[in-house]
Motif scaffolding. Structure first.
Motif, PDB file in Angstrom:
ATOM      1  N   ALA A 424       0.831  -1.207   0.000  1.00 47.36           N
ATOM      2  CA  ALA A 424       0.000   0.000   0.000  1.00 47.36           C
ATOM      3  C   ALA A 424       0.862   1.252   0.000  1.00 47.36           C
ATOM      4  N   GLY A 425       2.007   1.173  -0.674  1.00 45.61           N
ATOM      5  CA  GLY A 425       2.884   2.325  -0.795  1.00 45.61           C
ATOM      6  C   GLY A 425       3.769   2.582   0.389  1.00 45.61           C
ATOM      7  N   GLY A 426       3.794   1.690   1.370  1.00 48.80           N
ATOM      8  CA  GLY A 426       4.604   1.923   2.559  1.00 48.80           C
ATOM      9  C   GLY A 426       5.398   0.708   2.981  1.00 48.80           C
ATOM     10  N   ALA A 466       4.282   5.032   5.656  1.00 47.37           N
ATOM     11  CA  ALA A 466       4.582   5.529   4.321  1.00 47.37           C
ATOM     12  C   ALA A 466       4.988   6.988   4.410  1.00 47.37           C
ATOM     13  N   SER A 467       5.559   7.507   3.349  1.00 43.84           N
ATOM     14  CA  SER A 467       6.005   8.903   3.335  1.00 43.84           C
ATOM     15  C   SER A 467       5.717   9.509   1.971  1.00 43.84           C
ATOM     16  N   TYR A 468       5.114  10.724   1.984  1.00 45.46           N
ATOM     17  CA  TYR A 468       4.781  11.443   0.759  1.00 45.46           C
ATOM     18  C   TYR A 468       5.229  12.886   0.926  1.00 45.46           C
ATOM     19  N   THR A 469       5.861  13.438  -0.100  1.00 43.76           N
ATOM     20  CA  THR A 469       6.326  14.822  -0.079  1.00 43.76           C
ATOM     21  C   THR A 469       5.806  15.543  -1.308  1.00 43.76           C
ATOM     22  N   GLY A 473       7.034  21.026  -0.631  1.00 48.07           N
ATOM     23  CA  GLY A 473       7.839  20.667   0.525  1.00 48.07           C
ATOM     24  C   GLY A 473       7.058  20.123   1.701  1.00 48.07           C
ATOM     25  N   LEU A 474       5.726  20.018   1.589  1.00 47.45           N
ATOM     26  CA  LEU A 474       4.923  19.451   2.668  1.00 47.45           C
ATOM     27  C   LEU A 474       5.136  17.944   2.708  1.00 47.45           C
ATOM     28  N   ARG A 475       5.536  17.430   3.891  1.00 47.24           N
ATOM     29  CA  ARG A 475       5.781  15.991   4.029  1.00 47.24           C
ATOM     30  C   ARG A 475       4.718  15.397   4.930  1.00 47.24           C
ATOM     31  N   VAL A 476       4.072  14.318   4.439  1.00 49.21           N
ATOM     32  CA  VAL A 476       3.018  13.625   5.169  1.00 49.21           C
ATOM     33  C   VAL A 476       3.421  12.160   5.302  1.00 49.21           C
ATOM     34  N   GLU A 477       3.404  11.650   6.556  1.00 48.17           N
ATOM     35  CA  GLU A 477       3.791  10.262   6.825  1.00 48.17           C
ATOM     36  C   GLU A 477       2.693   9.572   7.618  1.00 48.17           C
ATOM     37  N   ASP A 515       2.104  11.913  10.625  1.00 47.09           N
ATOM     38  CA  ASP A 515       3.084  12.952  10.941  1.00 47.09           C
ATOM     39  C   ASP A 515       3.105  13.952   9.790  1.00 47.09           C
ATOM     40  N   VAL A 516       3.082  15.229  10.134  1.00 43.72           N
ATOM     41  CA  VAL A 516       3.078  16.283   9.118  1.00 43.72           C
ATOM     42  C   VAL A 516       4.159  17.287   9.468  1.00 43.72           C
TER      43      VAL A 516
END
Length: 789
Positions: A424-426, A466-469, A473-477, A515-516
């Protein structure tokens, strides 16, 4: 005949290459710790690459003003600026003479006048005259001296090589200190002289006769006979450096280690300690290396009464001993196993006999300060998985420790596995854990000797993250954790005398969150400023805590074997489950927020600041009253560090009350290092136990016992060679100094002498407070310091 090369006939080579033989004759003493080089014998193997001087192995180069061959008397003479190069060595002399004997082995080689030998390793030997036989098996050097590695200087009236195995120096002196200043002679800071030094290669021993240690030219130690293992040999039995001390506890103390080499892979050191006030104490160490690992066992034993800080004996004679052992083995590329065994018969044994290096890390599991651990373990690790199994016991050496309250941990099993592909992407990790603890006695009421709580736990855990940026520059985990526990708890006190009960239970736990972070960068003059707001949202269903009893108010007492040492600080602020262990679990909805600021200057200066706190939907009484996490809005966390100038670093961290910003815990300090000196300061304040009793390990800290102390130390050179040192540790609650040190030292390139006054106000068992003056002499190249206390 200037700069003329000669053919390498057998006679000429023996006669004119005395330089190669001189290095054999000039046996470096044991203190130099260098090997004796020998000429290579001819070989039929392929010719190796030339040495740096361009000569092939076996080749010789010689030049002299004049070479004369007297065939009638069989004498070959080279005179005038003689220089011979062979096997990486260079011999220079005014004259070299070779006299052939009537039969084989009777020839004599002489090198005369300003003889200098430069070896391949850079060491240099000097003599007025070298004489040896043509087989280079025996010889004599007159007016010998040498400059060895580490700037060591050595001199002797004569150097004698009696055979291939026996070599000696007469009227010898040794020092690593400068002996010249501005082209004038200078008395070395320290030196060792001896009437005779003999190196026995067969027995691998170096003997000294009438040895004296000189400091600033003054003899301070005389040894009529002394010997030790030959450092030029790979391994050999012999005496090691002694330890000499004087104290109120044991009086004058002399400890002499002796090394027994049992095999190329094993040795034993026995070190008897002789004391004037108490009985002798035998220390020992056994070491053995195997193909897959090694074993190291330290031990000690005496039979004596107990004694206090003044050496006054009391009680009855009994056996007193200790063992500190470890072993580690790499069974395969993935598997390793090992053990530690640590135990002492007396909690103060190490302090009384000044046994050092006790509280070292010998295995993967580490106890608290002044605690010993015995463990066996096995572990397997590869790129994606880890598994370990262990068992351990503890011994407490602190005042008030009761070993019956420490648990037997057997077994302790831990493992994890990382899935090879993303799910699932993580990243998905599977964790397993199991532990069983057995305790003889409860730590809460030791006078009543209540039964100790036993517990067994098995845990399985799934952890996905998972981690998305974004382009901005906003990072969402996002993350999800799911866990299942099974517990079996025995010997739970019912509150009626020593009656106990048991139960078996299970529970399911989980948390989902995100986490943001959104960092901002700005360039300002010669610095870069980074501002990073951080937020973590975590939601968990109500957790089932394991209840093992009720306190006097009727509130539940939760099972807590692995989270007793817990601090709410910058390292735990953004953890979804702030408890470090498994027994307690943080539930409910909570929002952890904070901000980080960093300023980075181009010249290397820096500063960092973190401020944050935690918010929750409901109060959580699982946390202790002193943790700062019970209310809906937690205490504030502040942490900062900076390097404002080169050589200076400062730091500080604190936990501030949620309502009135009262400081509940604070730690601050600074470190300074510059050409003017070095030093540090530390301040610590902790109010963790002021709101109620706190269980730390198996020790109950009473309510209202605040911790606050100040520590400082420094080293300030006053002149090039002289300086002062200071150290202090003050208990600000008791308003008393725990330890105070004040010292004066002298140091140069080859020695350091410290005179230190110490006042200890703490009382450790029966040892009591004391004043002491320590003299510590450290001599370059001679290993451990010489200390008198």
């Amino acid at each position: 005949m200037r700069s003329r090369r000669r053919p390498t006939s057998a006679a000429a080579k023996c006669a004119l290459l005395a330089g190669a033989a001189m290095a054999v004759l000039c046996a470096e003493p044991a203190l130099a710790q260098t090997r004796i080089a020998r000429p290579l014998r001819p070989t039929t193997s392929p010719v190796p690459a030339p040495v740096p001087d361009g000569l092939q192995p076996g080749e010789m180069y010689m030049e002299a003003d004049q070479v004369i061959r007297d065939d009638k008397n069989k004498i070959t003479t080279a005179e005038g600026s003689v220089e011979v190069r062979y096997q990486g060595r260079t011999l220079r002399a005014d004259k070299v003479v070779y006299e052939e004997g009537e039969s084989d082995g009777q020839g004599v080689i002489r090198a005369l006048g300003h003889v200098t030998i430069v070896n391949a390793d850079g060491t240099v030997e000097y003599a007025d005259e070298f004489v040896l036989d043509d087989k280079m098996r025996a010889g004599v050097a007159q007016g010998f001296s040498a400059r060895l590695q580490e700037n060591i200087k050595l001199a002797g009236a004569t150097a004698v090589r009696r055979s291939e195995s026996i070599q000696e120096l007469n009227r010898a002196i040794y020092t690593p200190c400068p002996i010249c200043a501005n082209d004038h002679p200078k008395t070395p800071t320290w030196s060792i002289s001896a009437e005779r030094v003999v190196q026995d290669k067969v027995h691998r021993v170096v003997y000294y006769r009438h040895a004296r240690v000189h400091v600033l030219g003054v003899p301070i130690l005389y040894l009529p006979v002394f010997w030790h293992a030959d450092p030029s040999a790979p391994r050999a039995s012999g005496l090691l450096a002694p330890k000499i001390q004087a104290s109120d506890r044991r009086g004058f103390s002399y400890e002499q280690p002796y090394l027994f080499v049992l095999s190329p892979y094993a040795d034993l050191i026995l070190s008897p300690q002789l004391n004037t006030k108490v009985n002798p104490f035998l220390n020992g160490q056994f070491r053995k290396r195997f193909y897959s690992g090694d074993v190291d066992v330290r031990f000690g034993y005496t039979h004596d009464k107990d004694f206090d800080g003044k050496g006054q004996k009391f009680g009855t004679d009994t056996n007193r001993s200790y063992i500190l052992a470890r072993g580690g083995f790499q069974l395969t590329d993935a598997w390793r196993a090992g053990f530690t065994a640590e135990h002492t018969s007396d909690p103060l044994l190490f302090d009384k006999y000044q046994i050092g290096d006790v509280y070292q890390t010998r295995g993967p599991y580490i106890p608290d300060d002044r605690r010993l651990i015995s463990q066996v373990y096995a572990a397997r690790q590869d790129q994606r998985s880890y598994f370990s199994a262990a068992a351990m016991t503890f011994q407490g050496l602190r005042a008030g420790d009761n070993n019956r309250t420490f648990p037997l941990v057997a077994p302790l099993i831990e493992g994890h596995y990382d899935a090879p592909e993303k799910i699932a992407g993580g990243r998905l990790r599977v964790n397993v854990s199991a532990v069983a603890l057995t305790r003889d006695q409860s730590p809460l009421d030791q006078a009543s000797r209540l039964p100790g709580l036993d517990s067994r736990r098995v845990t399985g855990d799934l952890d996905w993250r998972a981690s998305y940026t974004s382009a901005a520059g906003l990072r969402v985990e996002p993350f999800v954790q799911a866990r299942a526990d099974a517990y079996s708890v025995g010997d739970m006190l019912t509150g009626v005398g020593k009656q106990t009960t048991s139960k078996t239970t299970g529970r399911a736990l989980g948390v989902a969150g995100v986490d943001v972070t959104y960092p901002f960068f700005k360039r300002w003059h010669d610095a870069t400023i980074i501002l990073e707001p951080v937020a973590q949202l975590a939601i968990s269903p109500k957790a089932k805590q394991i209840v093992v009893g009720r306190d006097t108010t009727g509130a539940p007492v939760y099972l807590n074997e692995d989270s007793v040492a817990f601090d709410f600080d910058e390292t735990t602020l953004f953890r979804a489950n702030k408890f470090p262990g498994y027994d307690l679990y943080e539930d409910g909805s909570r929002l952890n927020v904070g901000g980080r600021v960093a300023v980075l200057w181009d010249d290397g200066r820096r500063a960092n600041l973190l401020i944050g706190r935690s918010y929750r939907a409901d109060r959580n009484t699982v946390f202790s009253a002193s943790s700062g996490l019970r209310p809906r809005a937690s205490d504030w966390i502040v942490a900062a560090d900076a390097q404002p100038i080169r050589g200076l670093t400062i730091f500080g961290r604190a936990r501030l009350d949620a309502d009135d910003l009262t400081v509940h815990r604070a730690e601050a300090g600074a470190n300074l290092a510059s050409k003017w000196g070095s030093g540090f300061v530390r301040y610590l304040r902790d109010d963790s136990s002021t709101l109620g009793p706190t269980l730390v390990g198996s020790t109950v800290i009473p309510a209202g016992q605040r911790v606050e102390n100040f520590e400082m130390g420094g080293d300030v050179p006053v002149t090039k060679n002289w300086g002062v040192t200071a150290y202090g540790n003050r208990d600000l609650v008791q308003k008393a100094w725990v330890i105070r040190d004040l010292g004066v030292y002298y140091r140069d390139d080859c020695a350091r002498v410290d005179v230190i006054y110490r006042r200890e106000d703490t009382i450790i068992g029966r040892l009591g407070p004391r004043d002491s003056i320590a003299l510590r002499l450290t001599l370059a190249t001679l290993g451990s310091p010489f200390t008198v206390r």
